[in-house]
Enzyme design. Structure first.
Site, PDB file in Angstrom:
ATOM      1  CE  LYS A 173     -60.563 -39.324   0.083  1.00  0.00           C
ATOM      2  NZ  LYS A 173     -59.874 -38.129  -0.118  1.00  0.00           N
ATOM      3  CG  ASP A 208     -55.566 -35.734  -0.357  1.00  0.00           C
ATOM      4  OD1 ASP A 208     -54.928 -36.686  -0.842  1.00  0.00           O
ATOM      5  OD2 ASP A 208     -56.382 -36.102   0.424  1.00  0.00           O
TER       6      ASP A 208
END
Length: 472
Positions: A173, A208
């Protein structure tokens, strides 16, 4: 306006725009490059199932299949106040969650933007920034609270060694902090808390995706999977302990949540149909030849894929009469949010598309045909992402045996992330792909539920479980 005409099977289609013959030929050639056929859907799904089994059998597999140390399912009766910290991409989120029981909860939260300097600098600098944000949040929202336990949602590939311990295996990311890979991220962050005198204990390290699953399961205990479709992508699910053959730990539980880290799927390029535009993105990325599946379906990358296509079309004088702009020529200059807005644009003259291209991107002028081409480029990129995401879902459901039987009750998949929530037709394109893989009746039993407050609530629940298990 550009139109899509289906003739025969869902794979045969013809696109017509109000432009030149060369533009029409180029658009239809691009459509074929970005089409995922039904046969490809099957091959990709089958390959993922094989890779899942490898990941459960041995450490070091392409799809890591990481044991999360989270066992059992929430009942909805859990209570208490806990902090949750979510680091997963653009923003850092700090939450104070109060579990009320009966599947109910309250949440206070604050977001802090993570500047690029913290994404690419020293890990100690990132941890100090996080500690500063947590300290500020506690001062404003949790004054007087003592013995605060925190669930740390860390949305990156981690080799977890305990409920509150985990070693970063690689950055994704857009993060590339030094002195972080192969280090225990919870120890590094706890040291930053201690340096600032922040009286917070990291009780649980949570991916997450695992947090999304646990949060939704707090209200819907039958939830099967947790999935992230946002800046990045990942999935987790409940696996039978006996199938996790590489794990040598001990537990009396019959199942454990597996954090797949499926973004790394098919780095060998066995089945993923990469185009020259994907290859260009990959070459210029911070993690070359890694996370290829994620690079084809997540919000971090879709805008860049579309930009690569548009620049190539400009070079061939198929867009904007060969003109470009500084921003269009800049890596990451075309945000995925623009794809969302352009796909949403149904006006006759594509006015919103015109505004994005001319006012935001700085293209000198655009014709209606230009805007139709750009809209189709965005549709191709978005549809391919959704169909590839469907392969991931189908692979997990196949592995778990859900799709080899007639479902007597709904199979609930909790999904979090802006791509799933906001991108036009993303869910419907996923469903269409799954119908091509399985029967419509079976697919109708699969419920994709948007999981709100996923990583915050889920991390709090896991922190509570860890806190009580440790007898603290």
């Amino acid at each position: 306006m550009a139109n899509l005409t289906y003739t025969g099977s869902p794979v045969e289609h013809k696109y017509t725009i109000d432009g030149s013959k060369a533009q029409n030929i180029a658009v239809n050639k691009l459509a074929k490059e970005f089409e995922i056929t039904t046969e490809q859907l099957k091959l990709i799904t089958e390959q993922l199932v094989r890779e899942m089994r490898k990941g459960l059998d041995r450490i070091g597999a392409t799809v890591p299949m990481i044991p999360s140390y989270v066992t059992g399912r929430p009942t909805g009766k859990e209570t208490g106040k806990y902090l949750a910290l979510d680091l997963g991409g653009t923003n850092l989120r700090v939450c104070l969650v109060e579990l009320l029981g009966n599947g109910e909860y309250t949440i206070e939260q604050e977001k802090f933007k993570v500047q690029d300097q913290y994404k690419t600098g020293e890990m100690s600098e990132l941890c100090d920034f996080i500690a500063e944000c947590v300290e500020s949040f506690v001062d404003h929202h949790a004054q007087g609270e003592t013995d605060l336990q925190l669930g740390f949602t860390f949305s990156f590939p981690v080799l977890q060694t305990a409920i509150n311990r985990g070693t970063l295996t690689q950055w994704t990311k857009g993060f590339s902090c030094t002195n972080a890979v192969n280090e225990d991220v919870t120890i590094l962050l706890q040291e930053a808390f201690d340096r600032r005198g922040v009286s917070v204990n990291i009780a649980a390290l949570v991916n997450d995706t695992v947090g999304t699953l646990m949060a939704h399961a707090y209200q819907h205990p039958d939830t099967t999977m947790g999935v992230i479709m946002g800046t990045g992508t990942n999935a987790c699910y409940y696996e039978k302990i006996e199938n996790i053959t590489k794990w040598d730990g001990r537990t009396e539980a019959g199942e454990m949540v597996i954090n797949m880290e499926w973004g790394a799927f098919d780095c060998e390029r066995a089945v993923l149909p990469l185009t020259v535009y994907d290859n260009k993105l990959n070459r210029e990325s911070r993690n070359v030849h890694m996370q290829l599946y994620e690079k084809m379906i997540s919000g971090m990358y879709l805008g860049e894929i579309a930009r690569n296509i548009m620049v190539a079309f400009v070079d061939d004088y198929l867009l904007f009469e060969g003109d470009s702009s500084s921003l269009m020529n800049t890596q990451w200059g075309f945000d995925t949010a623009y794809l969302t807005a352009i796909e949403d644009d149904i006006s006759e003259d594509l006015a919103a598309t015109k505004e994005i291209l001319e006012e935001t991107m700085g293209i000198p002028s655009t014709t209606l045909a230009d805007r139709q081409v750009v809209k189709l480029i965005c549709e191709f990129v978005g549809r391919r992402a959704a169909r590839l995401a469907a392969c991931g879902l189908a692979g997990v459901l196949t592995h778990c045996g859900y799709l080899q039987q007639t479902l007597e009750r709904d199979c609930i998949i909790a999904v979090d992330g802006s791509l799933f929530e906001k991108y036009p037709s993303f869910e419907s394109n996923i469903r269409q792909a799954m119908v091509e893989l399985y029967s419509p009746d079976l697919v109708s039993k699969i419920k994709l539920a948007h999981a709100k407050d996923g990583s915050g609530l889920g991390a709090a629940i896991i922190a509570m479980i860890a806190h009580k298990s440790a007898g603290l």
